[in-house]
Scaffold this motif. Sequence first.
Motif, PDB file in Angstrom:
ATOM      1  N   LEU A 324     -15.279  11.508  59.286  1.00 56.71           N
ATOM      2  CA  LEU A 324     -15.523  10.122  58.908  1.00 56.71           C
ATOM      3  C   LEU A 324     -16.333   9.433  59.992  1.00 56.71           C
ATOM      4  CD1 LEU A 324     -11.898   9.135  57.788  1.00 56.71           C
ATOM      5  CD2 LEU A 324     -13.672  10.293  56.451  1.00 56.71           C
ATOM      6  N   ALA A 325     -17.428   8.782  59.592  1.00 53.63           N
ATOM      7  CA  ALA A 325     -18.177   7.958  60.540  1.00 53.63           C
ATOM      8  C   ALA A 325     -17.290   6.827  61.029  1.00 53.63           C
ATOM      9  CB  ALA A 325     -19.436   7.413  59.873  1.00 53.63           C
ATOM     10  N   ASP A 326     -17.642   6.255  62.182  1.00 56.55           N
ATOM     11  CA  ASP A 326     -16.756   5.299  62.843  1.00 56.55           C
ATOM     12  C   ASP A 326     -16.386   4.107  61.973  1.00 56.55           C
ATOM     13  OD1 ASP A 326     -16.860   6.966  64.996  1.00 56.55           O
ATOM     14  OD2 ASP A 326     -18.093   5.640  66.258  1.00 56.55           O
ATOM     15  N   GLY A 327     -17.351   3.556  61.226  1.00 53.04           N
ATOM     16  CA  GLY A 327     -17.056   2.412  60.381  1.00 53.04           C
ATOM     17  C   GLY A 327     -16.089   2.763  59.258  1.00 53.04           C
ATOM     18  N   THR A 328     -16.271   3.946  58.668  1.00 52.35           N
ATOM     19  CA  THR A 328     -15.352   4.409  57.635  1.00 52.35           C
ATOM     20  C   THR A 328     -13.960   4.618  58.217  1.00 52.35           C
ATOM     21  OG1 THR A 328     -17.180   5.489  56.488  1.00 52.35           O
ATOM     22  CG2 THR A 328     -14.966   6.205  55.903  1.00 52.35           C
ATOM     23  N   PHE A 329     -13.897   5.199  59.391  1.00 49.01           N
ATOM     24  CA  PHE A 329     -12.638   5.520  60.058  1.00 49.01           C
ATOM     25  C   PHE A 329     -11.886   4.252  60.476  1.00 49.01           C
ATOM     26  CE2 PHE A 329     -10.063   6.851  63.675  1.00 49.01           C
ATOM     27  CZ  PHE A 329      -9.614   8.118  63.331  1.00 49.01           C
ATOM     28  N   TRP A 330     -12.565   3.393  61.229  1.00 51.86           N
ATOM     29  CA  TRP A 330     -11.905   2.221  61.806  1.00 51.86           C
ATOM     30  C   TRP A 330     -11.803   1.044  60.827  1.00 51.86           C
ATOM     31  CZ3 TRP A 330     -15.414   3.060  66.560  1.00 51.86           C
ATOM     32  CH2 TRP A 330     -14.779   3.902  67.484  1.00 51.86           C
ATOM     33  N   ASP A 331     -12.900   0.739  60.136  1.00 51.20           N
ATOM     34  CA  ASP A 331     -12.956  -0.471  59.317  1.00 51.20           C
ATOM     35  C   ASP A 331     -12.554  -0.230  57.869  1.00 51.20           C
ATOM     36  OD1 ASP A 331     -13.978  -1.680  61.622  1.00 51.20           O
ATOM     37  OD2 ASP A 331     -16.046  -1.190  61.060  1.00 51.20           O
ATOM     38  N   GLY A 332     -12.969   0.908  57.319  1.00 51.31           N
ATOM     39  CA  GLY A 332     -12.639   1.197  55.940  1.00 51.31           C
ATOM     40  C   GLY A 332     -11.177   1.565  55.757  1.00 51.31           C
ATOM     41  N   LEU A 333     -10.699   2.518  56.574  1.00 50.47           N
ATOM     42  CA  LEU A 333      -9.327   3.013  56.431  1.00 50.47           C
ATOM     43  C   LEU A 333      -8.365   2.444  57.467  1.00 50.47           C
ATOM     44  CD1 LEU A 333      -9.838   6.781  55.539  1.00 50.47           C
ATOM     45  CD2 LEU A 333      -9.904   4.772  54.078  1.00 50.47           C
ATOM     46  N   LEU A 334      -8.889   1.755  58.480  1.00 49.93           N
ATOM     47  CA  LEU A 334      -8.068   1.188  59.558  1.00 49.93           C
ATOM     48  C   LEU A 334      -7.275   2.262  60.297  1.00 49.93           C
ATOM     49  CD1 LEU A 334      -6.685  -2.062  57.834  1.00 49.93           C
ATOM     50  CD2 LEU A 334      -8.809  -1.753  59.127  1.00 49.93           C
ATOM     51  N   LEU A 335      -7.888   3.434  60.461  1.00 54.03           N
ATOM     52  CA  LEU A 335      -7.232   4.520  61.186  1.00 54.03           C
ATOM     53  C   LEU A 335      -7.354   4.313  62.689  1.00 54.03           C
ATOM     54  CD1 LEU A 335      -8.390   7.643  59.124  1.00 54.03           C
ATOM     55  CD2 LEU A 335      -6.166   6.488  59.030  1.00 54.03           C
ATOM     56  N   THR A 336      -6.385   4.827  63.408  1.00 51.70           N
ATOM     57  CA  THR A 336      -6.431   4.809  64.867  1.00 51.70           C
ATOM     58  C   THR A 336      -6.443   6.216  65.450  1.00 51.70           C
ATOM     59  OG1 THR A 336      -4.010   4.648  64.980  1.00 51.70           O
ATOM     60  CG2 THR A 336      -5.276   2.576  64.994  1.00 51.70           C
ATOM     61  N   ASP A 337      -6.196   7.213  64.610  1.00 54.03           N
ATOM     62  CA  ASP A 337      -6.211   8.606  65.059  1.00 54.03           C
ATOM     63  C   ASP A 337      -6.564   9.486  63.866  1.00 54.03           C
ATOM     64  OD1 ASP A 337      -6.011  10.818  66.666  1.00 54.03           O
ATOM     65  OD2 ASP A 337      -3.845  10.657  67.017  1.00 54.03           O
ATOM     66  N   ASN A 338      -6.958  10.712  64.134  1.00 46.46           N
ATOM     67  CA  ASN A 338      -7.215  11.655  63.060  1.00 46.46           C
ATOM     68  C   ASN A 338      -5.985  11.769  62.169  1.00 46.46           C
ATOM     69  OD1 ASN A 338      -9.692  12.133  64.290  1.00 46.46           O
ATOM     70  ND2 ASN A 338      -8.935  13.910  65.422  1.00 46.46           N
ATOM     71  N   ALA A 339      -6.204  11.969  60.862  1.00 44.53           N
ATOM     72  CA  ALA A 339      -5.077  11.895  59.936  1.00 44.53           C
ATOM     73  C   ALA A 339      -5.392  12.626  58.636  1.00 44.53           C
ATOM     74  CB  ALA A 339      -4.757  10.432  59.629  1.00 44.53           C
ATOM     75  N   TRP A 340      -4.353  12.955  57.885  1.00 46.88           N
ATOM     76  CA  TRP A 340      -4.515  13.475  56.538  1.00 46.88           C
ATOM     77  C   TRP A 340      -4.922  12.330  55.618  1.00 46.88           C
ATOM     78  CZ3 TRP A 340      -4.427  18.594  55.644  1.00 46.88           C
ATOM     79  CH2 TRP A 340      -3.868  19.414  56.637  1.00 46.88           C
ATOM     80  N   VAL A 341      -5.837  12.616  54.711  1.00 42.07           N
ATOM     81  CA  VAL A 341      -6.344  11.614  53.771  1.00 42.07           C
ATOM     82  C   VAL A 341      -6.473  12.249  52.390  1.00 42.07           C
ATOM     83  CG1 VAL A 341      -7.590  10.272  55.535  1.00 42.07           C
ATOM     84  CG2 VAL A 341      -8.741  12.169  54.348  1.00 42.07           C
ATOM     85  N   ASP A 342      -6.547  11.413  51.383  1.00 41.35           N
ATOM     86  CA  ASP A 342      -6.788  11.880  50.016  1.00 41.35           C
ATOM     87  C   ASP A 342      -8.247  11.619  49.665  1.00 41.35           C
ATOM     88  OD1 ASP A 342      -4.135  12.724  49.543  1.00 41.35           O
ATOM     89  OD2 ASP A 342      -3.521  10.662  49.131  1.00 41.35           O
ATOM     90  N   VAL A 343      -8.963  12.671  49.322  1.00 38.25           N
ATOM     91  CA  VAL A 343     -10.404  12.581  49.075  1.00 38.25           C
ATOM     92  C   VAL A 343     -10.691  12.946  47.622  1.00 38.25           C
ATOM     93  CG1 VAL A 343     -12.690  13.376  49.765  1.00 38.25           C
ATOM     94  CG2 VAL A 343     -10.865  13.238  51.463  1.00 38.25           C
ATOM     95  N   THR A 344     -11.447  12.082  46.943  1.00 39.97           N
ATOM     96  CA  THR A 344     -11.931  12.358  45.598  1.00 39.97           C
ATOM     97  C   THR A 344     -13.429  12.591  45.655  1.00 39.97           C
ATOM     98  OG1 THR A 344     -10.194  10.947  44.672  1.00 39.97           O
ATOM     99  CG2 THR A 344     -12.013  11.542  43.216  1.00 39.97           C
ATOM    100  N   TYR A 345     -13.880  13.724  45.149  1.00 44.95           N
ATOM    101  CA  TYR A 345     -15.282  14.140  45.199  1.00 44.95           C
ATOM    102  C   TYR A 345     -15.910  13.641  43.896  1.00 44.95           C
ATOM    103  CZ  TYR A 345     -12.827  16.727  48.709  1.00 44.95           C
ATOM    104  OH  TYR A 345     -12.009  17.049  49.777  1.00 44.95           O
ATOM    105  N   LEU A 346     -16.441  12.428  43.935  1.00 49.43           N
ATOM    106  CA  LEU A 346     -16.706  11.665  42.722  1.00 49.43           C
ATOM    107  C   LEU A 346     -17.748  12.298  41.815  1.00 49.43           C
ATOM    108  CD1 LEU A 346     -16.554   8.099  44.299  1.00 49.43           C
ATOM    109  CD2 LEU A 346     -14.838   9.191  42.843  1.00 49.43           C
ATOM    110  N   TRP A 347     -18.687  13.057  42.363  1.00 53.59           N
ATOM    111  CA  TRP A 347     -19.743  13.663  41.530  1.00 53.59           C
ATOM    112  C   TRP A 347     -19.194  14.788  40.641  1.00 53.59           C
ATOM    113  CZ3 TRP A 347     -19.078  14.313  46.718  1.00 53.59           C
ATOM    114  CH2 TRP A 347     -18.834  15.612  47.168  1.00 53.59           C
TER     115      TRP A 347
END
Length: 429
Positions: A324-347
């Motif tokens: 995750l790029a920094d903005g996605t990591f910090w601002d989008g998800l509000l993460l503070t450390d690496n973590a498990w996430v749920d990803v949907t591959y929209l295409w």
Amino acid sequence: MAFGPCRPPSSLLAALLTLTLAGGLVPTAATAAPRTPGHTTTGPAPVASRGTPTSGEHWTVDLAVAGGDDVNVRFGAGRLRLADPHPTRRTRPAALGAPIAEGVLLAPARTLAGPANRVRVDLTAEAATGATVGVQVRGWRATGWTEWREAGTGPAVFDRPVTRVQARVLLTTRDAHAAASVRAVRLTADSTTAATPAPTAARSYRVFATREGEVGGVTANGRTIQPRDHFVALPSRRGLSPIDTGDYTVRVCTTSGSRCEYAPVWDVGPWNTRDDYWNPAAVRENWKDLPQGRPEAQAAYQYGYNGGKDQFGRTVLNPAGIDLADGTFWDGLLLTDNAWVDVTYLWTGGGPRGVIGSGPLNVRTGPGTSYPVRGLAATHANVPVQCYVTGQTVTGTYRTTNRWNRLAGGQYVSHAYVSTVYGGTVSRC
């Protein structure tokens, strides 16, 4: 994503491989891919010829380097080459961290005279041991672009007819002295019998996410990474969007579902470049024995798969399946450390898509700016639109409107910031 130093495998071969083949990678002894038919000599040799099929629609890729869509390549003396063959953070995908240099030429999309579902590539190329040359193609249909497919030892076959075809040429090297060049790329589009799969929902998996960082580095599609940037990296070029597009977009959410971001795939990594783990075994490029949805890095880290190594022979230090790029990591998800996430591959799903033309755009729980924010939609992200409602009137980049588009999970974005909608008609909720 930072990795420790990794020494590439040595090779006793130093010969130049010169060939013309029906598309695909020109592998070397340092790669895990099978060798494509050709011939090896102790020095440059005349290019052999295997004729392109006479049936179908033919065209030739212009190898001239045109601009921002092309990454670390140059054209001269009738050949496409790496502009800088030295492996550095400016000449490899930023998320990858591997000791390779790569370059990509993105050809303009060609509108076909008639629908087709098969593309053959006739490639004239040279690659020394330690270097590779390949061609990928994709096709446009009403619901959007297919994934990129390698036109390797056989043609690329799409599951339904396409009306446009786009190609990209990839050159890589582990050694600045191992040259790779392309003299000609000719494509042929025609039709063949192919099974059409039933429509399915977009695939979604829980994977481990790491923060990419690498500000000032260059992504696989040529973007110089900005502070608090908004994009993701996946370990396969099959879902890599051209620069400034969201043709391949993911929805990445915290495991609690409290925060999500829609973000384009702009980089390749972490760890691998040929691990489209979201695809079934029949389609997955490598490691077909792994369960669908499990990244090779996760299997290597948790279970010692592949000796605990990635495709480059490096010891896998974490189970990451997405960066995750920094903005996605910090601002989008509000993460503070690496973590498990749920990803949907929209295409991998269907339905109407709205293109976020101005962002990052707040994703809200209701059709107005007074509703809580539950995440972001990055600029260029292609977001699936379920339906629309009327709500607060908003003046945005593209229009003044009271239309709000409903996304997954009962969340909303203002239509004032959506540049276009494709893939179907959006109805009122």
